[in-house]
Write a protein that holds these residues in place. Structure first.
Motif, mmCIF file in Angstrom:
data_model
loop_
_atom_site.group_PDB
_atom_site.id
_atom_site.type_symbol
_atom_site.label_atom_id
_atom_site.label_comp_id
_atom_site.label_asym_id
_atom_site.label_seq_id
_atom_site.Cartn_x
_atom_site.Cartn_y
_atom_site.Cartn_z
ATOM 1 N N GLY A 1 0.274 52.431 86.678
ATOM 2 C CA GLY A 1 -0.488 53.201 85.701
ATOM 3 C C GLY A 1 -1.694 53.847 86.329
ATOM 4 O O GLY A 1 -2.144 53.442 87.406
ATOM 5 N N SER A 2 -2.237 54.845 85.640
ATOM 6 C CA SER A 2 -3.405 55.575 86.136
ATOM 7 C C SER A 2 -4.566 55.537 85.147
ATOM 8 O O SER A 2 -5.531 56.273 85.306
ATOM 9 N N SER A 3 -4.461 54.680 84.125
ATOM 10 C CA SER A 3 -5.516 54.661 83.105
ATOM 11 C C SER A 3 -5.852 53.260 82.619
ATOM 12 O O SER A 3 -6.699 53.095 81.748
ATOM 13 N N ASN A 4 -5.232 52.229 83.168
ATOM 14 C CA ASN A 4 -5.409 50.837 82.754
ATOM 15 C C ASN A 4 -5.116 50.625 81.272
ATOM 16 O O ASN A 4 -5.759 49.837 80.592
ATOM 17 N N GLU A 5 -4.114 51.356 80.785
ATOM 18 C CA GLU A 5 -3.679 51.186 79.392
ATOM 19 C C GLU A 5 -2.348 50.443 79.283
ATOM 20 O O GLU A 5 -1.889 50.174 78.178
ATOM 21 N N THR A 6 -1.720 50.112 80.432
ATOM 22 C CA THR A 6 -0.427 49.426 80.356
ATOM 23 C C THR A 6 -0.575 47.913 80.478
ATOM 24 O O THR A 6 0.410 47.188 80.470
ATOM 25 N N SER A 7 -1.808 47.417 80.564
ATOM 26 C CA SER A 7 -2.057 45.982 80.717
ATOM 27 C C SER A 7 -1.596 45.179 79.504
ATOM 28 O O SER A 7 -1.814 45.570 78.355
ATOM 29 N N HIS A 8 -0.970 44.030 79.756
ATOM 30 C CA HIS A 8 -0.583 43.082 78.700
ATOM 31 C C HIS A 8 -1.804 42.596 77.926
ATOM 32 O O HIS A 8 -1.702 42.217 76.751
ATOM 33 N N TRP A 9 -2.954 42.607 78.574
ATOM 34 C CA TRP A 9 -4.194 42.098 77.965
ATOM 35 C C TRP A 9 -5.036 43.208 77.340
ATOM 36 O O TRP A 9 -6.191 42.987 76.988
ATOM 37 N N GLY A 10 -4.480 44.391 77.192
ATOM 38 C CA GLY A 10 -5.210 45.491 76.554
ATOM 39 C C GLY A 10 -5.935 46.364 77.562
ATOM 40 O O GLY A 10 -6.143 45.976 78.719
ATOM 41 N N PRO A 11 -6.319 47.582 77.150
ATOM 42 C CA PRO A 11 -6.952 48.524 78.078
ATOM 43 C C PRO A 11 -8.367 48.114 78.465
ATOM 44 O O PRO A 11 -9.052 47.409 77.721
ATOM 45 N N VAL A 12 -8.790 48.571 79.631
ATOM 46 C CA VAL A 12 -10.177 48.438 80.072
ATOM 47 C C VAL A 12 -10.936 49.679 79.616
ATOM 48 O O VAL A 12 -10.386 50.781 79.606
ATOM 49 N N THR A 13 -12.194 49.514 79.266
ATOM 50 C CA THR A 13 -13.036 50.653 78.891
ATOM 51 C C THR A 13 -13.997 50.976 80.031
ATOM 52 O O THR A 13 -14.613 50.081 80.615
ATOM 53 N N ASN A 14 -14.107 52.235 80.346
ATOM 54 C CA ASN A 14 -15.050 52.716 81.347
ATOM 55 C C ASN A 14 -16.473 52.523 80.821
ATOM 56 O O ASN A 14 -16.761 52.876 79.680
ATOM 57 N N PRO A 15 -17.389 51.956 81.624
ATOM 58 C CA PRO A 15 -18.778 51.835 81.141
ATOM 59 C C PRO A 15 -19.482 53.168 80.963
ATOM 60 O O PRO A 15 -20.502 53.240 80.276
ATOM 61 N N TRP A 16 -18.932 54.237 81.563
ATOM 62 C CA TRP A 16 -19.521 55.562 81.401
ATOM 63 C C TRP A 16 -19.075 56.176 80.073
ATOM 64 O O TRP A 16 -17.957 55.950 79.622
ATOM 65 N N LYS A 17 -19.961 56.967 79.486
ATOM 66 C CA LYS A 17 -19.636 57.729 78.278
ATOM 67 C C LYS A 17 -19.982 59.202 78.508
ATOM 68 O O LYS A 17 -20.966 59.525 79.171
ATOM 69 N N SER A 18 -19.162 60.076 77.949
ATOM 70 C CA SER A 18 -19.439 61.507 78.012
ATOM 71 C C SER A 18 -20.663 61.822 77.157
ATOM 72 O O SER A 18 -20.892 61.205 76.111
#
Length: 494
Positions: free
Chosen positions: A130-147
């Motif tokens: 994956g290229s977005s950490n959304e395929t994890s069995h434990w749920g996606p990771v959130t980037n600490p950065w915000k637009s």
């Protein structure tokens, strides 16, 4: 001393040796930061705080006795595909959701032998696919950065999203990661951190859960180029347990940081100027070229003519190897076993169907298809020939340059749940367009944060080096880091 978690690895190691603070104090500061942030970021899938306190106590004893090792007392995060003895390791897949290894990976053993402290296991895309950490069995990771244009949650990149998010949010001093097609460098670029993939074979793959064995390589994600050199020194080693491990002696990687690059030839590949790439990416690339010129480097235009075939080649070779590697997960010896089976065949089929996520199933299907009798020559064998041509492109390029400079990613971090990318896997795969060539050729590559886009999100530049020349890669990366002066951090919204 306050703000211990904001220290770089180098400054933390220096502070520990100078007895400005103890490893226990440093570890407790990170434990507090993780407890505060992890619900929002989901960077850690398992914490090992009791173990961390025990390891920190041993480090403090050694520091007091003057017996410190290279990473003595430094709290680190470990990507969840490095097997850790007695500590659950799942590669963030449901099929391994209860697996506790009875052995230690060579990379993590090297870190513990050098005195590092384990804070826990970090989230990742399932089996690093994956290229977005959304395929994890434990749920996606959130980037600490915000637009600055939206409050929407962003991807930290993948597959080492947990590693990148944890380092960017100061939830560890540094983290282990792995890179099969860009999984260190893309998350580093998305989070304003440094990520380096060494030459294939520099770091042992023993005890790393396999995705694509001829492409996988361990490396660190850190806060600075100097920290990357320190981590690389400990992570890399020759290992008889890995048949692809290189016996070459390791140089002192840190000695390259700060070296002059005057007279160095930097290649700029024409084929990396892609249609449709945001103007900000091109502008940053031009800025990087100018920084290296100012440092005395010679800029050389080069051609890597087979670059356009790299993505299709990668997405044949990698799934083929994944199809073979993941055949071992059959519900029999370890990992998930279905409770709905009425026969042996049912056990195999249902265990795999229930245990694997959608993206992993997709890649297994692709891999099985290209390895099947009717298509093996048409797809897999042809991809191997193209891979050889891609490697030859680099060999030819080294006749006129010493390193190569490119963008790290085709964009800044995008929104989690991006419907366009979710609906079309090829759109997601295009995130690897600048990174897969180095994996196919087995070369070192590093992403260095170099600026912000118009929405205030990090952008990175990539340095590609010759095989076994991580030193020059680090030297150029350090020059870019100094010129960029990237000191931006995400605002603490969690």
């Amino acid at each position: 001393m306050s703000d211990l978690t904001k220290l770089t690895l180098k400054s933390a190691l220096d502070g520990l040796k100078a007895k400005q603070f103890s490893s226990t104090e440093l570890t407790e500061a990170f434990i507090g930061a993780i407890e505060k942030a992890n619900t929002a970021l989901n960077a850690y899938v398992l914490t090992t705080f009791d173990k961390a306190r025990e390891m920190a106590g041993e480090s403090d004893r050694r520091l007091k006795a003057g017996e410190s090792r290279p990473l003595e007392g430094a709290p680190l995060g470990i990507k969840d595909l490095f097997c850790t003895k007695g500590v659950r390791t799942t590669a963030c897949s449901g099929i391994l959701d209860t697996f506790v290894p009875p052995y230690e990976s060579t990379v993590t053993q090297n870190l513990w032998d050098d005195g590092a402290v384990m804070l826990g296991k970090l989230n990742m895309d399932e089996f690093a696919m994956g290229s977005s950490n959304e395929t994890s069995h434990w749920g996606p990771v959130t980037n600490p950065w915000k637009s600055n244009a939206s409050n929407a949650p962003l991807t930290p990149g993948g597959s080492s999203g947990g590693s990148a998010s944890a380092v960017a949010a100061d939830l560890c001093l540094a983290a282990t990661a792995s890179d099969t097609g860009g999984s260190i460098r893309q998350p580093a670029a998305f989070t304003g951190t440094v990520g380096i993939k060494p030459t294939y074979g520099r770091a042992s793959r023993y005890g790393m859960v396999a995705f694509a064995s001829s492409l996988d390589q361990a490396g660190p994600i850190t806060k600075t180029v100097e920290d990357a050199a320190i981590m690389l020194q400990s992570m890399c080693s020759h290992d008889a347990k890995d048949s692809t491990s290189l016996p070459n002696a390791l140089p002192d990687f840190s000695s390259f940081v700060g070296r002059s690059i005057k007279g160095l030839r930097v290649g700029i590949p024409d084929e990396y100027r892609l249609d449709g790439i945001p103007g900000e990416i091109d502008a940053l690339w031009e800025q990087g070229i100018q920084w290296l010129k100012d440092a005395g480097a010679e800029i050389v235009r080069i051609s890597l003519p087979n670059t356009k075939y790299a993505l299709p080649c990668y997405y044949i070779v990698a799934p083929a190897e994944a199809s073979s590697n993941l055949a071992r997960y059959d519900g029999m010896r370890f990992g998930h076993r279905t409770e709905a089976a009425s026969s042996l065949t049912d056990t195999y089929e249902l265990s795999r169907s229930e245990g694997f996520g959608a993206e992993v199933k997709r890649r297994i299907m692709i891999g099985t298809y290209v390895l099947s009798a009717g298509f093996y020559d048409a797809y897999y064998v042809k991809a191997l020939k193209v891979r050889r041509r891609i490697a030859e492109d680099f060999v030819n390029a080294w006749n006129s340059c010493d390193v190569i400079l490119t963008p790290a990613t085709p964009s800044a971090a995008f929104q989690l749940g991006d419907t366009e990318k979710a609906a079309d896997p090829v759109q997601m795969y295009l995130n690897d367009v600048f990174t897969v060539t180095t994996n196919l050729a087995g070369l070192p590559g590093m992403a260095v944060p170099a600026g912000l886009d118009s929405k205030g999100l990090p952008l990175g530049l990539q340095v590609i080096g010759k095989a076994l020349d991580e030193g020059t890669t680090l030297a150029v990366g350090a020059v870019l880091e100094k010129a960029a002066g990237f000191t931006h951090k995400p605002s603490q919204w969690w």
